[in-house]
Enzyme design. Sequence first.
Site, PDB file in Angstrom:
ATOM      1  N   ASP A  24     -16.860 -11.455   4.485  1.00  0.00           N
ATOM      2  CA  ASP A  24     -16.529 -10.042   4.636  1.00  0.00           C
ATOM      3  C   ASP A  24     -16.256  -9.756   6.113  1.00  0.00           C
ATOM      4  OD1 ASP A  24     -15.998  -7.515   3.715  1.00  0.00           O
ATOM      5  OD2 ASP A  24     -18.051  -6.993   3.277  1.00  0.00           O
ATOM      6  N   HIS A  25     -16.484  -8.551   6.532  1.00  0.00           N
ATOM      7  CA  HIS A  25     -16.108  -8.146   7.889  1.00  0.00           C
ATOM      8  C   HIS A  25     -16.542  -9.172   8.932  1.00  0.00           C
ATOM      9  CE1 HIS A  25     -16.632  -3.771   6.280  1.00  0.00           C
ATOM     10  NE2 HIS A  25     -15.586  -4.390   5.740  1.00  0.00           N
ATOM     11  N   HIS A  30     -18.964 -10.457  -1.617  1.00  0.00           N
ATOM     12  CA  HIS A  30     -18.620 -10.245  -0.213  1.00  0.00           C
ATOM     13  C   HIS A  30     -19.818 -10.690   0.599  1.00  0.00           C
ATOM     14  CE1 HIS A  30     -15.539  -6.744  -1.012  1.00  0.00           C
ATOM     15  NE2 HIS A  30     -15.208  -7.884  -1.580  1.00  0.00           N
ATOM     16  N   TYR A  70     -11.366  -7.214  10.335  1.00  0.00           N
ATOM     17  CA  TYR A  70     -10.484  -8.091   9.569  1.00  0.00           C
ATOM     18  C   TYR A  70      -9.594  -8.961  10.454  1.00  0.00           C
ATOM     19  CZ  TYR A  70     -12.097  -5.842   5.354  1.00  0.00           C
ATOM     20  OH  TYR A  70     -12.892  -5.394   4.324  1.00  0.00           O
ATOM     21  N   HIS A  79     -17.937  -2.348  -6.460  1.00  0.00           N
ATOM     22  CA  HIS A  79     -18.488  -2.573  -5.117  1.00  0.00           C
ATOM     23  C   HIS A  79     -19.552  -1.525  -4.845  1.00  0.00           C
ATOM     24  CE1 HIS A  79     -18.718  -2.760  -0.739  1.00  0.00           C
ATOM     25  NE2 HIS A  79     -17.995  -3.863  -0.750  1.00  0.00           N
TER      26      HIS A  79
END
Length: 349
Positions: free
Chosen positions: A311-312, A267, A325, A200
């Site tokens: 992702d977020h 992501h 999340y 990542h």
Amino acid sequence: MKLSFRWYGETDQVTLQNIRQIPGMESIVTAIYDVPVGEVWPVESIAALKAQVEAAGLGFAVIESIPVHEDIKLGKATRDAYIENYCENIRRVSAAGIKCICYNFMPVFDWTRTQLDHRLPDGSTTLVYYQEQVDQVNPLESDSDLTLPGWDASYTRDELKAVVAQYQNVDEEKMWENLQYFLERIIPVASACNVNMAIHEDDPCWSIFGLPRIITSEKNLDRFLQLVDDPHNGLTLCTGSLGCSRDNDVALMAAKYAAKGRIHFVHMRNVKVLDNGFEESGHLSKDGSLDMYGIMKALYDNGFDGYIRPDHGRMIWGETGRAGYGLYDRALGATYLNGLWEAIRKSEV
């Protein structure tokens, strides 16, 4: 594309049943969270996690993450024992059916934000990074509480200062050496187990507090992939981590590394880039600075068939919980990404 969703285990307020109800959802991205960094994961814990996920009707194929012990990043004499433990964890999750492991090589701090609940004009809240707020904190000198989001809460203030101080003798070149040492030992194991290792990018993709951050740009991703030129040594393409810098053309990188078969996990997150940092936004292209359609098309056109997750997300509709999340906005993101992929696929037929 294999659509997946991050789940933090039994303590996650977002349940496996919630996740299964998201249209198009295929698999769970998770980990063992109660084992200290650097230790071997019990076979029984991995088996129980696999059984729980599969009983919910979801796939179990991606681990995020098996953390890399700080001694490995620092190149300490103790690193070999931790690397062997890491190799054993690869073997054990592989035996349980895992095909991809996401990890990072960020020194001390994982993702860093300055606020987790910044209110946007529409009333939702989101994660933000403002450079002037980061500049107010110096972990080597400050006597204030060191609580920027993303910092490892397992460190006391004095321990945090001590570990940051150790990096005063580790520059970027030394960090590259330590990363290569690690890869040369784990990638042969991953290859033998047919597990894709997916690093990542640093989040955000620039140095913080003078610490060496190296997984930050196209040039550095090229260098990373050459450290051990094996197809199992690949990337987690995090659009938000790379996209928070105007210097990174994320769609170009998506095309380039997908064509090489080196993107194993994606992501997908949109960000609004500012002069003093960035704000995480909704997944729609128009909500941030990234061309989400262009990135997805670059992946599709260049043969990407790996795992992808929203992702977020923002906190919307009054939801509370783990910042970034929650269920609702990530579920919307998953549906949006699925729709983009289908639209691109149909346009090619």
